[in-house]
Write a protein that holds these residues in place. Sequence first.
Motif, short mmCIF file in Angstrom:
data_model
loop_
_atom_site.label_atom_id
_atom_site.label_comp_id
_atom_site.label_asym_id
_atom_site.label_seq_id
_atom_site.Cartn_x
_atom_site.Cartn_y
_atom_site.Cartn_z
N THR A 121 -13.55 8.11 -7.94
CA THR A 121 -12.07 8.65 -8.10
C THR A 121 -11.34 7.17 -8.52
O THR A 121 -10.19 7.97 -8.51
CB THR A 121 -12.07 9.70 -7.03
OG1 THR A 121 -11.50 8.39 -5.88
CG2 THR A 121 -12.60 10.45 -6.57
N THR A 122 -11.72 5.88 -7.90
CA THR A 122 -11.15 5.06 -8.82
C THR A 122 -11.91 4.21 -9.26
O THR A 122 -12.95 4.13 -8.96
CB THR A 122 -10.59 4.25 -7.81
OG1 THR A 122 -11.20 3.79 -6.59
CG2 THR A 122 -9.50 5.30 -6.91
N ASP A 123 -11.23 3.38 -10.09
CA ASP A 123 -12.48 2.05 -10.64
C ASP A 123 -12.44 0.94 -9.20
O ASP A 123 -11.25 1.36 -8.92
CB ASP A 123 -11.37 1.37 -11.77
CG ASP A 123 -11.54 2.06 -13.17
OD1 ASP A 123 -12.36 2.72 -13.55
OD2 ASP A 123 -10.48 2.03 -13.77
N GLY A 124 -13.51 0.04 -9.28
CA GLY A 124 -13.15 -0.53 -8.33
C GLY A 124 -12.19 -1.61 -8.95
O GLY A 124 -11.73 -2.04 -9.69
N TYR A 125 -10.84 -1.72 -7.75
CA TYR A 125 -10.13 -3.09 -7.66
C TYR A 125 -9.88 -3.41 -6.03
O TYR A 125 -10.35 -3.56 -5.29
CB TYR A 125 -8.74 -1.81 -7.72
CG TYR A 125 -8.77 -1.29 -6.60
CD1 TYR A 125 -8.18 -1.56 -4.68
CD2 TYR A 125 -9.27 0.04 -6.10
CE1 TYR A 125 -8.36 -0.84 -3.82
CE2 TYR A 125 -9.30 0.96 -5.13
CZ TYR A 125 -8.52 1.04 -4.02
OH TYR A 125 -8.10 1.56 -2.64
N LEU A 126 -9.64 -5.15 -6.85
CA LEU A 126 -8.96 -6.22 -5.41
C LEU A 126 -8.38 -5.19 -4.73
O LEU A 126 -6.83 -4.69 -5.09
CB LEU A 126 -7.95 -7.12 -6.46
CG LEU A 126 -7.79 -8.05 -5.68
CD1 LEU A 126 -9.22 -8.55 -5.01
CD2 LEU A 126 -7.00 -9.36 -6.00
N TYR A 127 -8.39 -5.45 -3.33
CA TYR A 127 -7.96 -4.79 -2.38
C TYR A 127 -6.83 -5.44 -1.49
O TYR A 127 -5.92 -5.19 -1.39
CB TYR A 127 -9.20 -3.62 -1.39
CG TYR A 127 -7.81 -2.93 -0.31
CD1 TYR A 127 -7.20 -2.16 -0.46
CD2 TYR A 127 -8.50 -3.22 1.03
CE1 TYR A 127 -6.75 -1.00 1.11
CE2 TYR A 127 -7.77 -3.23 2.19
CZ TYR A 127 -6.94 -1.91 1.80
OH TYR A 127 -6.40 -1.16 3.46
N ASN A 128 -7.28 -7.12 -1.38
CA ASN A 128 -6.84 -7.65 -0.38
C ASN A 128 -7.84 -8.80 -0.85
O ASN A 128 -8.94 -8.91 -0.82
CB ASN A 128 -7.17 -7.15 0.77
CG ASN A 128 -6.75 -8.37 2.12
OD1 ASN A 128 -5.95 -9.41 1.64
ND2 ASN A 128 -6.68 -7.97 2.98
N GLU A 129 -6.82 -10.43 -0.79
CA GLU A 129 -6.81 -11.60 -1.07
C GLU A 129 -7.10 -12.37 -0.35
O GLU A 129 -5.31 -12.83 0.56
CB GLU A 129 -6.67 -12.00 -2.90
CG GLU A 129 -5.19 -12.13 -3.35
CD GLU A 129 -4.92 -14.01 -2.00
OE1 GLU A 129 -5.90 -14.41 -2.32
OE2 GLU A 129 -4.21 -13.92 -3.09
#
Length: 141
Positions: free
Chosen positions: A112-120
């Motif tokens: 339901t979403t693209d893969g995304y940067l969640y935390n770095e």
Amino acid sequence: MSVIGAIHRWINEKCTVLDQYRELFMDYLPEDTEGYSLEGVPAEPVVRRYVNGDMICRKVFAFSSTEVYDGIDNIDTADFYEDFANWMEHCTEDKNFPELPEGEEGMSIRATTDGYLYNENGKRCQYRIQCEFIYFKKRRI
């Protein structure tokens, strides 16, 4: 077995795009090594309730990974998450779903979403993609 447990087992055993050297955890993602995690996400579980008690249900979940954080690897990670989303679409087309208890049957699974940067965190980061599994649940008598 719970629906999220069935999804975990199914991804672990059937997903053709996972790195075979990484472990798939449940509600846990190690910070110091590359790994995968499956986590339930709060959502309304019933999509539709029929007068006879049958239901169309949903399980929303996030699939996450710990990755090395740099420009080149980030492109590879974006490619992986696109491949993962495409794999789920193909599973829906082929009606290849997690094995559920008697009276329950998968209908669709998708991102339901693209893969995304969640935390770095310096040299490591966490990527995430949110997904939805829709299934039919027959009324239990």
